[in-house]
Design a protein around this motif. Sequence first.
Motif, PDB file in Angstrom:
ATOM      1  N   VAL A  12       0.817  -1.213   0.000  1.00 22.34           N
ATOM      2  CA  VAL A  12       0.000   0.000   0.000  1.00 22.34           C
ATOM      3  C   VAL A  12       0.853   1.266   0.000  1.00 22.34           C
ATOM      4  N   ILE A  13       2.126   1.178   0.343  1.00 21.95           N
ATOM      5  CA  ILE A  13       3.016   2.337   0.363  1.00 21.95           C
ATOM      6  C   ILE A  13       3.764   2.481  -0.960  1.00 21.95           C
ATOM      7  N   THR A  14       4.479   1.440  -1.361  1.00 22.44           N
ATOM      8  CA  THR A  14       5.338   1.540  -2.550  1.00 22.44           C
ATOM      9  C   THR A  14       4.610   1.184  -3.841  1.00 22.44           C
ATOM     10  N   ARG A  15       3.457   0.548  -3.749  1.00 27.18           N
ATOM     11  CA  ARG A  15       2.675   0.082  -4.903  1.00 27.18           C
ATOM     12  C   ARG A  15       3.405  -0.979  -5.727  1.00 27.18           C
ATOM     13  N   GLU A  16       4.453  -1.580  -5.137  1.00 27.68           N
ATOM     14  CA  GLU A  16       5.185  -2.647  -5.821  1.00 27.68           C
ATOM     15  C   GLU A  16       4.375  -3.928  -5.757  1.00 27.68           C
ATOM     16  N   LYS A  17       4.403  -4.695  -6.832  1.00 23.79           N
ATOM     17  CA  LYS A  17       3.795  -6.026  -6.830  1.00 23.79           C
ATOM     18  C   LYS A  17       4.856  -7.015  -6.365  1.00 23.79           C
ATOM     19  N   LEU A  18       4.574  -7.677  -5.242  1.00 22.39           N
ATOM     20  CA  LEU A  18       5.518  -8.638  -4.673  1.00 22.39           C
ATOM     21  C   LEU A  18       4.786  -9.924  -4.327  1.00 22.39           C
ATOM     22  N   GLU A  19       5.566 -10.988  -4.108  1.00 23.50           N
ATOM     23  CA  GLU A  19       4.986 -12.245  -3.649  1.00 23.50           C
ATOM     24  C   GLU A  19       4.450 -12.058  -2.237  1.00 23.50           C
ATOM     25  N   LYS A  20       3.409 -12.821  -1.895  1.00 24.30           N
ATOM     26  CA  LYS A  20       2.800 -12.702  -0.570  1.00 24.30           C
ATOM     27  C   LYS A  20       3.813 -12.931   0.540  1.00 24.30           C
ATOM     28  N   LYS A  21       4.784 -13.816   0.316  1.00 23.82           N
ATOM     29  CA  LYS A  21       5.757 -14.139   1.367  1.00 23.82           C
ATOM     30  C   LYS A  21       6.695 -12.975   1.673  1.00 23.82           C
ATOM     31  N   ASP A  22       6.778 -11.989   0.762  1.00 22.46           N
ATOM     32  CA  ASP A  22       7.652 -10.834   0.949  1.00 22.46           C
ATOM     33  C   ASP A  22       6.920  -9.644   1.574  1.00 22.46           C
ATOM     34  N   LEU A  23       5.682  -9.869   1.994  1.00 19.26           N
ATOM     35  CA  LEU A  23       4.863  -8.795   2.539  1.00 19.26           C
ATOM     36  C   LEU A  23       4.287  -9.163   3.895  1.00 19.26           C
ATOM     37  N   PHE A  24       4.009  -8.141   4.717  1.00 18.66           N
ATOM     38  CA  PHE A  24       3.232  -8.319   5.941  1.00 18.66           C
ATOM     39  C   PHE A  24       1.777  -8.043   5.600  1.00 18.66           C
ATOM     40  N   ARG A  25       0.868  -8.752   6.240  1.00 12.22           N
ATOM     41  CA  ARG A  25      -0.557  -8.463   6.077  1.00 12.22           C
ATOM     42  C   ARG A  25      -1.087  -7.968   7.416  1.00 12.22           C
ATOM     43  N   VAL A  26      -1.651  -6.782   7.400  1.00 13.21           N
ATOM     44  CA  VAL A  26      -2.272  -6.197   8.585  1.00 13.21           C
ATOM     45  C   VAL A  26      -3.775  -6.221   8.331  1.00 13.21           C
ATOM     46  N   VAL A  27      -4.550  -6.711   9.316  1.00  9.05           N
ATOM     47  CA  VAL A  27      -5.972  -6.968   9.114  1.00  9.05           C
ATOM     48  C   VAL A  27      -6.820  -6.241  10.147  1.00  9.05           C
ATOM     49  N   ARG A  28      -7.920  -5.670   9.679  1.00  8.37           N
ATOM     50  CA  ARG A  28      -8.968  -5.199  10.579  1.00  8.37           C
ATOM     51  C   ARG A  28     -10.006  -6.315  10.634  1.00  8.37           C
ATOM     52  N   PRO A  30     -13.480  -8.413  11.744  1.00  8.69           N
ATOM     53  CA  PRO A  30     -14.883  -7.987  11.764  1.00  8.69           C
ATOM     54  C   PRO A  30     -15.294  -7.317  13.082  1.00  8.69           C
ATOM     55  N   GLU A  31     -14.585  -7.611  14.165  1.00  8.84           N
ATOM     56  CA  GLU A  31     -14.877  -6.986  15.460  1.00  8.84           C
ATOM     57  C   GLU A  31     -14.286  -5.584  15.561  1.00  8.84           C
ATOM     58  N   GLY A  32     -13.402  -5.201  14.605  1.00  8.82           N
ATOM     59  CA  GLY A  32     -12.799  -3.879  14.607  1.00  8.82           C
ATOM     60  C   GLY A  32     -11.393  -3.834  15.178  1.00  8.82           C
ATOM     61  N   ASN A  33     -10.841  -4.984  15.568  1.00 12.02           N
ATOM     62  CA  ASN A  33      -9.468  -5.036  16.077  1.00 12.02           C
ATOM     63  C   ASN A  33      -8.485  -5.042  14.913  1.00 12.02           C
ATOM     64  N   VAL A  34      -7.279  -4.556  15.157  1.00  9.13           N
ATOM     65  CA  VAL A  34      -6.227  -4.580  14.139  1.00  9.13           C
ATOM     66  C   VAL A  34      -5.165  -5.570  14.590  1.00  9.13           C
ATOM     67  N   ILE A  35      -4.821  -6.500  13.702  1.00  8.68           N
ATOM     68  CA  ILE A  35      -3.825  -7.522  14.029  1.00  8.68           C
ATOM     69  C   ILE A  35      -2.851  -7.676  12.862  1.00  8.68           C
ATOM     70  N   VAL A  36      -1.669  -8.231  13.166  1.00 13.17           N
ATOM     71  CA  VAL A  36      -0.720  -8.635  12.129  1.00 13.17           C
ATOM     72  C   VAL A  36      -1.036 -10.093  11.825  1.00 13.17           C
ATOM     73  N   ASP A  37      -1.350 -10.371  10.573  1.00  5.15           N
ATOM     74  CA  ASP A  37      -1.778 -11.704  10.163  1.00  5.15           C
ATOM     75  C   ASP A  37      -0.590 -12.503   9.650  1.00  5.15           C
ATOM     76  N   ASP A  38      -0.082 -13.409  10.473  1.00  6.37           N
ATOM     77  CA  ASP A  38       1.058 -14.239  10.074  1.00  6.37           C
ATOM     78  C   ASP A  38       0.645 -15.359   9.129  1.00  6.37           C
ATOM     79  N   THR A  39      -0.615 -15.792   9.198  1.00  8.96           N
ATOM     80  CA  THR A  39      -1.084 -16.887   8.351  1.00  8.96           C
ATOM     81  C   THR A  39      -1.448 -16.420   6.950  1.00  8.96           C
ATOM     82  N   LEU A  40      -1.647 -15.103   6.773  1.00  2.18           N
ATOM     83  CA  LEU A  40      -2.086 -14.487   5.518  1.00  2.18           C
ATOM     84  C   LEU A  40      -3.469 -14.958   5.098  1.00  2.18           C
ATOM     85  N   LYS A  41      -4.252 -15.473   6.056  1.00  2.00           N
ATOM     86  CA  LYS A  41      -5.580 -16.002   5.737  1.00  2.00           C
ATOM     87  C   LYS A  41      -6.663 -15.544   6.712  1.00  2.00           C
TER      88      LYS A  41
END
Length: 86
Positions: A12-28, A30-41
């Motif tokens: 979302v910052i650099t707009r680079e297309k990378l493999e999922k393994k090279d990125l962190f996924r941060v998730v909101r 449904p309850e509204g909490n923000v977490i770092v998603d290590d499973t990417l799922k």
Amino acid sequence: MKTRKIPMRSCVITREKLEKKDLFRVVRTPEGNVIVDDTLKANGRGAYLKKDIEVINKAKQNKMLEKHLEVEVPNEIYDELISKIS
């Protein structure tokens, strides 16, 4: 033998297309909490960040994750991302 498709996502910052393994996924969740998603799922709205300290700091300064996830992101999330790089 059939070659497997490699999932590509955009930072979302650099707009680079990378493999999922090279990125962190941060998730909101449904309850509204923000977490770092290590499973990417995990369920919820996600945003991807490149595994780079400069990118994480830029996201914190610009509040880009807050814009994408539409919720306030605590500083602990950024600290957790930086600690996973080191």
